[in-house]
Enzyme design. Structure first.
Site, PDB file in Angstrom:
ATOM      1  CE  LYS A 159       5.631  -2.180   4.254  1.00  0.00           C
ATOM      2  NZ  LYS A 159       5.140  -1.220   3.467  1.00  0.00           N
TER       3      LYS A 159
ATOM      4  CG  ASP B 105       4.325  -2.740   0.941  1.00  0.00           C
ATOM      5  OD1 ASP B 105       4.083  -1.847   0.542  1.00  0.00           O
ATOM      6  OD2 ASP B 105       3.786  -3.315   1.961  1.00  0.00           O
TER       7      ASP B 105
ATOM      8  N   GLY C 132       3.253   4.266   7.092  1.00  0.00           N
ATOM      9  CA  GLY C 132       3.057   5.858   6.722  1.00  0.00           C
ATOM     10  C   GLY C 132       1.733   5.861   6.168  1.00  0.00           C
TER      11      GLY C 132
ATOM     12  CB  THR D 147      -1.012  -0.119   1.156  1.00  0.00           C
ATOM     13  OG1 THR D 147      -1.815  -1.111   1.322  1.00  0.00           O
ATOM     14  CG2 THR D 147      -1.742   1.361   1.207  1.00  0.00           C
ATOM     15  N   GLY D 148       0.567   2.293  -0.809  1.00  0.00           N
ATOM     16  CA  GLY D 148       1.236   3.270  -0.900  1.00  0.00           C
ATOM     17  C   GLY D 148       1.581   3.698  -2.310  1.00  0.00           C
ATOM     18  CB  SER D 149       2.790   6.993  -3.451  1.00  0.00           C
ATOM     19  OG  SER D 149       4.067   7.137  -2.736  1.00  0.00           O
TER      20      SER D 149
ATOM     21  CD  GLU E 163       1.919  -1.505   4.189  1.00  0.00           C
ATOM     22  OE1 GLU E 163       1.739  -1.038   3.444  1.00  0.00           O
ATOM     23  OE2 GLU E 163       2.358  -1.124   5.269  1.00  0.00           O
TER      24      GLU E 163
END
Length: 262
Positions: free
Chosen positions: A102, A89, A104, A33-35, A111
């Site tokens: 991790k 990831d 953020g 997950t994330g940008s 995760e």
């Protein structure tokens, strides 16, 4: 389209493009997950649509699941998949031993579960996430809402005996309300500045009543793929003790970049 991307976004893209080379036909793939992870999902989606890649994905958040479905990737739960071949990831920080911070994005619990249910964890990042010692990025700790202030006080008391430079903790907010994880929990961000012993920190935090999980990933990551804004990619494999460098040409793809919100 490529000319509109910042150097950081280009770095994330080339890292993602290199990381998906770890994915083979028929694999069960954990998706972070994330940008940065969003680039990886879109790269895999393009491979599914244009190359006929057949994979099954286990996302680590509802937003990653939605993105994966939107680009044509089959999504299942971890219970359905049971075990994964690889998880890809991002990370908020990584050190020389490939230990990570991790969380953020608020999905640290899923995760960590997905990463530890995988034969291999590959992290994609830009060089700005590299640190000599973890801790500059606030350490997320997921706690249940019941008695969260007591959990916060216990964490602050525990930090007194640990090798850290800061002990400020804050409840993560979403506007005027507490941020909620996919499991309906809260996140406390620990502003430690430096974590002298990440393994000890992780073990101690998880013994505190009310703490569900923390964002320290110790001895979980196998490979870090580091992207640079000029297209250079560095691959560090902790198990093989190798560092490889290559360069990827940045090719425009309207399908890949369209509607990328993060």
């Amino acid at each position: 389209m490529s000319g509109e991307l910042s150097p950081i976004d280009k770095a994330k893209f080339v890292a993602a493009k290199r990381a998906v080379e770890y994915v083979e036909d028929g694999m069960r793939v954990g998706m972070g997950t994330g940008s940065t992870a969003a680039w990886m999902v879109r790269c895999l989606g393009e491979m599914v649509r244009e190359e006929g890649l057949n994979i099954t994905a286990v996302p680590t958040s509802t937003r990653t699941a939605e993105l994966a479905r939107s680009v044509g990737i089959k999504v299942v739960s971890l219970d359905e998949a049971k075990w994964l071949d690889v998880t890809i990831d991002g990370a908020d920080e990584y050190d020389g031993n490939l230990n990570l911070i991790k969380g953020g994005g608020g999905a640290l619990l899923q995760e960590k579960i997905v990463a530890t249910a995988s034969d291999q964890m590959v992290v994609i990042a830009d060089i700005s996430k590299q640190v000599e010692t973890l801790g500059a990025f606030p350490l997320p700790v997921e706690v249940i809402p019941f008695g969260w202030q007591t959990s916060k006080a216990l964490i602050e008391e525990t930090l007194i005996g640990l090798d850290v430079l800061g002990r400020t903790t804050s409840l993560r907010m979403n506007g005027d309300a507490a941020f909620l994880t996919d499991e309906g929990n809260y996140i406390l961000d620990l502003h430690l500045h430096r974590i002298g012993n990440a393994r000890q920190m992780s073990l101690v935090l998880n013994q505190i009543p009310g703490v569900v999980e923390n964002g320290l990933f110790v001895d979980i990551c196998d490979v870090v793929v580091i992207g640079y804004g000029d297209g250079k990619v560095e691959v560090r494999d902790i198990n093989n003790g190798t560092v490889e460098e290559s360069r990827l040409d940045f090719v425009e793809s309207d399908n890949l970049f369209a509607d990328l919100e993060d």
